[in-house]
Write a protein that holds these residues in place. Structure first.
Motif, PDB file in Angstrom:
ATOM      1  N   TYR A   6      -4.735   0.312   1.015  1.00 60.85           N
ATOM      2  CA  TYR A   6      -3.499   1.089   1.143  1.00 60.85           C
ATOM      3  C   TYR A   6      -2.871   1.313  -0.231  1.00 60.85           C
ATOM      4  O   TYR A   6      -2.449   2.427  -0.579  1.00 60.85           O
ATOM      5  CB  TYR A   6      -2.526   0.341   2.052  1.00 60.85           C
ATOM      6  CG  TYR A   6      -1.542   1.221   2.800  1.00 60.85           C
ATOM      7  CD1 TYR A   6      -0.956   2.336   2.195  1.00 60.85           C
ATOM      8  CD2 TYR A   6      -1.176   0.934   4.110  1.00 60.85           C
ATOM      9  CE1 TYR A   6      -0.051   3.135   2.874  1.00 60.85           C
ATOM     10  CE2 TYR A   6      -0.270   1.721   4.796  1.00 60.85           C
ATOM     11  CZ  TYR A   6       0.294   2.815   4.176  1.00 60.85           C
ATOM     12  OH  TYR A   6       1.192   3.606   4.855  1.00 60.85           O
ATOM     13  N   PHE A  50       2.297  11.925   5.823  1.00 61.65           N
ATOM     14  CA  PHE A  50       2.316  10.475   5.618  1.00 61.65           C
ATOM     15  C   PHE A  50       2.545  10.113   4.155  1.00 61.65           C
ATOM     16  O   PHE A  50       3.125   9.058   3.844  1.00 61.65           O
ATOM     17  CB  PHE A  50       1.003   9.862   6.102  1.00 61.65           C
ATOM     18  CG  PHE A  50      -0.187  10.226   5.248  1.00 61.65           C
ATOM     19  CD1 PHE A  50      -0.572   9.415   4.196  1.00 61.65           C
ATOM     20  CD2 PHE A  50      -0.896  11.400   5.483  1.00 61.65           C
ATOM     21  CE1 PHE A  50      -1.649   9.758   3.392  1.00 61.65           C
ATOM     22  CE2 PHE A  50      -1.975  11.748   4.678  1.00 61.65           C
ATOM     23  CZ  PHE A  50      -2.351  10.925   3.626  1.00 61.65           C
ATOM     24  N   GLY A  54       5.945   7.855   3.913  1.00 57.90           N
ATOM     25  CA  GLY A  54       5.766   6.454   3.559  1.00 57.90           C
ATOM     26  C   GLY A  54       6.439   6.038   2.269  1.00 57.90           C
ATOM     27  O   GLY A  54       6.535   4.837   1.974  1.00 57.90           O
ATOM     28  N   VAL A  64       3.892   1.452   5.756  1.00 61.29           N
ATOM     29  CA  VAL A  64       4.040   2.004   7.106  1.00 61.29           C
ATOM     30  C   VAL A  64       2.668   2.195   7.740  1.00 61.29           C
ATOM     31  O   VAL A  64       1.783   2.826   7.139  1.00 61.29           O
ATOM     32  CB  VAL A  64       4.793   3.355   7.066  1.00 61.29           C
ATOM     33  CG1 VAL A  64       5.001   3.887   8.482  1.00 61.29           C
ATOM     34  CG2 VAL A  64       6.134   3.189   6.353  1.00 61.29           C
ATOM     35  N   PHE A  66       0.877   4.159  10.322  1.00 63.93           N
ATOM     36  CA  PHE A  66       1.131   5.380  11.081  1.00 63.93           C
ATOM     37  C   PHE A  66       0.258   5.479  12.333  1.00 63.93           C
ATOM     38  O   PHE A  66      -0.912   5.082  12.326  1.00 63.93           O
ATOM     39  CB  PHE A  66       0.871   6.607  10.206  1.00 63.93           C
ATOM     40  CG  PHE A  66       1.934   6.850   9.183  1.00 63.93           C
ATOM     41  CD1 PHE A  66       3.098   7.524   9.515  1.00 63.93           C
ATOM     42  CD2 PHE A  66       1.782   6.409   7.880  1.00 63.93           C
ATOM     43  CE1 PHE A  66       4.094   7.751   8.571  1.00 63.93           C
ATOM     44  CE2 PHE A  66       2.759   6.626   6.921  1.00 63.93           C
ATOM     45  CZ  PHE A  66       3.918   7.295   7.274  1.00 63.93           C
ATOM     46  N   HIS A  87      -3.873   1.854  10.075  1.00 66.26           N
ATOM     47  CA  HIS A  87      -3.185   2.842  10.899  1.00 66.26           C
ATOM     48  C   HIS A  87      -3.718   2.795  12.335  1.00 66.26           C
ATOM     49  O   HIS A  87      -4.760   2.177  12.602  1.00 66.26           O
ATOM     50  CB  HIS A  87      -3.348   4.238  10.305  1.00 66.26           C
ATOM     51  CG  HIS A  87      -2.736   4.377   8.943  1.00 66.26           C
ATOM     52  ND1 HIS A  87      -1.452   3.961   8.649  1.00 66.26           N
ATOM     53  CD2 HIS A  87      -3.233   4.882   7.772  1.00 66.26           C
ATOM     54  CE1 HIS A  87      -1.183   4.208   7.382  1.00 66.26           C
ATOM     55  NE2 HIS A  87      -2.240   4.752   6.821  1.00 66.26           N
ATOM     56  N   GLY A 113       4.896   3.941  11.922  1.00 67.78           N
ATOM     57  CA  GLY A 113       5.338   5.319  11.765  1.00 67.78           C
ATOM     58  C   GLY A 113       4.892   6.193  12.924  1.00 67.78           C
ATOM     59  O   GLY A 113       3.732   6.145  13.329  1.00 67.78           O
TER      60      GLY A 113
END
Length: 270
Positions: A6, A50, A54, A64, A66, A87, A113
């Motif tokens: 990430y 995103f 984010g 976050v 999503f 995610h 999210g």
């Protein structure tokens, strides 16, 4: 959680922002809690939402997770990255599995999210209340997490439905975070979604009011909302385009699944 991938993606996005010369302004990031669960709910206007939705989380030391349509997770490059970042894939036909996973993330103190609009809106403005999904509110109610409204505007001029892609440098992108919405006594998902819709409507109005590059000829600007006299589809036309886009996506998904089944059956017969 898989934070290394990430954080690498975040760095890559920052490099891309610099290459494109994006002027990204974030306001209200202090409204996102620095600890504990939270449901971030934002409007949906670009395939790259995103990357900016984010940003308030990054500023607050949060990542976050999503919820995104499952087809993204099957893409050759995006799929492995989405899974590595933690995610949540969502099957539009049945979101129960995704909802359970999102609730587990919230129980673990994560930020989830969600896009109540579900699909990118062709109006480049917030969809009508009746066109919203209640999933974000349900997650907040089930977990006790605050529902944090987030609005963004301007990224659709870089990448959005159509498809429309522009590499022109210097676009302004505004991101605004509103005060957390805490469910009140006896409040249901519809009521909480009403409050989210009102909050994001106000946030978007502020972003548009201070947009630094308004069109000289609004009617000729495909990206400027019809509610402000722009050339974007009005709410009624946009709703039809949104519906057609979902039907096309579902048709492609159905055919892909059928082809995989047929291919598997052929292998078994061989």
């Amino acid at each position: 959680m898989p934070d290394l991938t990430y954080r690498v993606v975040i760095r890559a996005c920052r490099v891309l922002f610099r290459l494109l010369g994006l002027r990204v302004e974030v306001s209200g990031a202090e409204h996102l809690p620095v600890a504990g669960p939270a449901v971030v709910a934002a409007n949906h206007a670009s395939f790259a939402d995103f990357a900016v939705v984010g940003l308030p989380g990054v500023q607050r030391g949060r990542l976050v997770r999503f919820m995104a349509k499952e087809s993204v997770f099957r893409a050759p490059v995006a799929g492995p990255l989405m899974r590595a970042m933690g995610h949540v894939p969502v099957d539009r036909r049945s979101g129960a599995v995704a909802a359970r996973r999102a609730r587990r993330l919230l129980r673990d103190g994560e930020v989830v999210g969600v896009y109540p609009e579900a699909t990118i809106g062709h109006a480049f403005h917030l969809k009508e209340r009746d066109d919203l999904r209640l999933g974000a509110a349900h997650l907040a109610l089930a977990s006790g997490a605050p529902l944090v409204p987030v609005a963004h505007w301007g990224l659709h001029r870089v990448l959005t439905v159509g498809p429309r892609v522009s590499l022109r440098r210097g676009r302004w992108v505004g991101v605004a975070v509103g005060e957390p919405l805490h469910p009140g006594p006896g409040e249901d998902a519809a009521d909480l979604t009403d409050r989210w819709h009102a909050a994001v409507t106000d946030l978007l109005a502020d972003l548009l009011a201070r947009y630094p590059d308004p069109p000289v000829s609004p009617r000729a600007a495909w990206w400027w909302p019809a509610v402000l006299g722009g050339g974007a589809p009005d709410a009624r036309h946009a709703r039809r385009l949104d519906h057609e886009a979902v039907q096309r996506a579902d048709g492609l998904l159905h055919r892909a699944r059928r082809d995989r089944r047929d291919s598997g059956a052929g292998t078994e017969r061989a």
